[in-house]
Design a protein around this motif. Structure first.
Motif, mmCIF file in Angstrom:
data_model
loop_
_atom_site.group_PDB
_atom_site.id
_atom_site.type_symbol
_atom_site.label_atom_id
_atom_site.label_comp_id
_atom_site.label_asym_id
_atom_site.label_seq_id
_atom_site.Cartn_x
_atom_site.Cartn_y
_atom_site.Cartn_z
ATOM 1 N N ASN A 127 -46.778 1.006 10.221
ATOM 2 C CA ASN A 127 -48.081 1.426 10.719
ATOM 3 C C ASN A 127 -48.029 1.656 12.229
ATOM 4 O O ASN A 127 -48.548 2.645 12.738
ATOM 5 C CB ASN A 127 -49.143 0.388 10.359
ATOM 6 N N VAL A 128 -47.379 0.744 12.941
ATOM 7 C CA VAL A 128 -47.232 0.883 14.391
ATOM 8 C C VAL A 128 -46.449 2.152 14.718
ATOM 9 O O VAL A 128 -46.813 2.901 15.629
ATOM 10 C CB VAL A 128 -46.553 -0.368 14.999
ATOM 11 N N LEU A 129 -45.393 2.421 13.966
ATOM 12 C CA LEU A 129 -44.573 3.603 14.227
ATOM 13 C C LEU A 129 -45.353 4.894 13.983
ATOM 14 O O LEU A 129 -45.230 5.848 14.750
ATOM 15 C CB LEU A 129 -43.304 3.569 13.374
ATOM 16 N N ASP A 130 -46.146 4.920 12.928
ATOM 17 C CA ASP A 130 -46.981 6.101 12.672
ATOM 18 C C ASP A 130 -47.935 6.347 13.833
ATOM 19 O O ASP A 130 -48.102 7.473 14.303
ATOM 20 C CB ASP A 130 -47.792 5.933 11.374
ATOM 21 N N GLN A 131 -48.571 5.284 14.300
ATOM 22 C CA GLN A 131 -49.516 5.410 15.401
ATOM 23 C C GLN A 131 -48.803 5.779 16.707
ATOM 24 O O GLN A 131 -49.327 6.540 17.517
ATOM 25 C CB GLN A 131 -50.304 4.109 15.589
ATOM 26 N N ALA A 132 -47.589 5.261 16.894
ATOM 27 C CA ALA A 132 -46.818 5.571 18.101
ATOM 28 C C ALA A 132 -46.505 7.061 18.163
ATOM 29 O O ALA A 132 -46.666 7.699 19.212
ATOM 30 C CB ALA A 132 -45.528 4.758 18.117
ATOM 31 N N LYS A 133 -46.063 7.624 17.051
ATOM 32 C CA LYS A 133 -45.748 9.053 17.032
ATOM 33 C C LYS A 133 -47.007 9.881 17.272
ATOM 34 O O LYS A 133 -46.988 10.865 18.006
ATOM 35 C CB LYS A 133 -45.096 9.444 15.704
ATOM 36 N N GLU A 134 -48.104 9.455 16.677
ATOM 37 C CA GLU A 134 -49.373 10.167 16.868
ATOM 38 C C GLU A 134 -49.789 10.163 18.340
ATOM 39 O O GLU A 134 -50.214 11.185 18.875
ATOM 40 C CB GLU A 134 -50.446 9.495 16.008
ATOM 41 N N GLN A 135 -49.654 9.017 19.004
ATOM 42 C CA GLN A 135 -50.027 8.919 20.414
ATOM 43 C C GLN A 135 -49.099 9.746 21.304
ATOM 44 O O GLN A 135 -49.535 10.357 22.271
ATOM 45 C CB GLN A 135 -50.045 7.453 20.870
ATOM 46 N N PRO B 60 -44.919 21.560 20.892
ATOM 47 C CA PRO B 60 -44.106 22.447 20.052
ATOM 48 C C PRO B 60 -42.708 22.709 20.620
ATOM 49 O O PRO B 60 -41.753 22.876 19.878
ATOM 50 C CB PRO B 60 -44.924 23.738 20.002
ATOM 51 N N LYS B 61 -42.594 22.706 21.944
ATOM 52 C CA LYS B 61 -41.310 23.034 22.554
ATOM 53 C C LYS B 61 -40.308 21.875 22.482
ATOM 54 O O LYS B 61 -39.109 22.100 22.383
ATOM 55 C CB LYS B 61 -41.515 23.466 24.009
ATOM 56 N N ILE B 62 -40.794 20.628 22.517
ATOM 57 C CA ILE B 62 -39.867 19.491 22.546
ATOM 58 C C ILE B 62 -39.868 18.698 21.238
ATOM 59 O O ILE B 62 -39.146 17.715 21.123
ATOM 60 C CB ILE B 62 -40.159 18.551 23.733
ATOM 61 N N SER B 63 -40.637 19.104 20.246
ATOM 62 C CA SER B 63 -40.828 18.290 19.039
ATOM 63 C C SER B 63 -39.528 18.005 18.287
ATOM 64 O O SER B 63 -39.307 16.868 17.851
ATOM 65 C CB SER B 63 -41.851 18.921 18.104
ATOM 66 N N ASP B 64 -38.668 18.997 18.109
ATOM 67 C CA ASP B 64 -37.432 18.766 17.346
ATOM 68 C C ASP B 64 -36.552 17.713 18.006
ATOM 69 O O ASP B 64 -36.084 16.775 17.356
ATOM 70 C CB ASP B 64 -36.637 20.067 17.188
ATOM 71 N N GLU B 65 -36.339 17.883 19.305
ATOM 72 C CA GLU B 65 -35.481 16.937 20.019
ATOM 73 C C GLU B 65 -36.131 15.549 20.095
ATOM 74 O O GLU B 65 -35.457 14.529 19.977
ATOM 75 C CB GLU B 65 -35.171 17.469 21.423
ATOM 76 N N PHE B 66 -37.458 15.527 20.272
ATOM 77 C CA PHE B 66 -38.155 14.246 20.304
ATOM 78 C C PHE B 66 -38.009 13.528 18.966
ATOM 79 O O PHE B 66 -37.666 12.343 18.924
ATOM 80 C CB PHE B 66 -39.634 14.444 20.645
ATOM 81 N N ASP B 67 -38.267 14.236 17.870
ATOM 82 C CA ASP B 67 -38.200 13.620 16.539
ATOM 83 C C ASP B 67 -36.792 13.156 16.178
ATOM 84 O O ASP B 67 -36.627 12.106 15.547
ATOM 85 C CB ASP B 67 -38.681 14.603 15.460
ATOM 86 N N ASN B 68 -35.775 13.918 16.572
ATOM 87 C CA ASN B 68 -34.401 13.621 16.147
ATOM 88 C C ASN B 68 -33.626 12.715 17.093
ATOM 89 O O ASN B 68 -32.712 12.007 16.651
ATOM 90 C CB ASN B 68 -33.623 14.925 15.952
ATOM 91 N N VAL B 69 -33.970 12.739 18.376
ATOM 92 C CA VAL B 69 -33.183 11.964 19.346
ATOM 93 C C VAL B 69 -33.983 10.811 19.952
ATOM 94 O O VAL B 69 -33.527 9.661 19.949
ATOM 95 C CB VAL B 69 -32.661 12.889 20.482
ATOM 96 N N ILE B 70 -35.171 11.099 20.452
ATOM 97 C CA ILE B 70 -35.940 10.090 21.195
ATOM 98 C C ILE B 70 -36.656 9.119 20.268
ATOM 99 O O ILE B 70 -36.590 7.907 20.452
ATOM 100 C CB ILE B 70 -36.955 10.762 22.150
#
Length: 198
Positions: free
Chosen positions: A71-79, A90-100
């Motif tokens: 639940n915390v992780l879902d909210q963290a990504k949303e924030q 949109p420009k950084i989403s792939d790298e954010f999702d896969n690396v950060i």
């Protein structure tokens, strides 16, 4: 009170429709009953989301830390995505999702592993990331004490001849938030990036 309201509603409909519609009493009873249930649901929802995202668990014993962490992780990504806004996200989403984000997830798990069950029920995640060029993405804090447990930030760095980078890092209560714990960085471009939340 219910009968009085029902009579007023029936009379109002009859007057407004000039008597063409004669409302049945069953319709009004169902309407009033549904209205009462809806108000109960709304009051339950609003009490769950007062000033913080409903990652707060009010149960006396939290047995499933994994559910809490998810639940915390879902909210963290949303924030985080709220902070990025529609121009940066949109420009950084792939790298954010896969690396950060996997590193953010790891840092949250490491931190929550050190929190005892009694304090776990009081943890929440902040709702408002900072805008302009401020660093704050979100903090996980203890609602009862108001003290932060872990802070996640992103700093915009301008490197001459290289361009702009987003440096993701976090701070923890362990050292009074002094150390920068690096999570990684994402290149933006040589152009000045837009402000957060834009």
């Amino acid at each position: 009170m219910k009968n009085w309201l029902q009579k007023v509603l029936v009379s109002t409909v009859a007057v407004l429709t000039l008597g063409f519609i004669t409302p049945s009493h069953a319709i009004w009873e169902n309407l009033l009953e549904h209205s009462g249930n809806h108000k109960t649901q709304l009051s339950k929802q609003s009490s769950n989301t007062e000033n913080y995202i409903n990652t707060v668990y009010n149960d006396n014993d939290i047995e499933d830390t994994e559910v809490f962490s998810d639940n915390v992780l879902d909210q963290a990504k949303e924030q985080a995505y709220m902070k990025f806004g529609s121009k940066i996200g949109p420009k950084i989403s792939d790298e954010f999702d896969n690396v950060i984000f996997p590193k953010i997830e790891e840092a949250i798990h490491m931190t929550l592993d050190n929190v005892d069950q009694a304090n776990m029920k009081n943890l929440a995640i902040t709702e408002k990331p900072s805008g302009a060029y401020s660093e704050k993405m979100f903090h996980i804090y203890n609602v009862a004490s108001g003290k932060d447990v872990i802070r996640f930030h992103v700093r915009t760095e301008n490197r001459p001849f290289d361009g702009y980078y987003y440096n993701f890092h976090y701070h923890t209560y362990v050292d009074q938030f002094a150390s920068h714990n690096n999570l990684g960085e994402i290149y933006w471009s040589k152009d000045t990036p837009p402000k957060w939340l834009s």
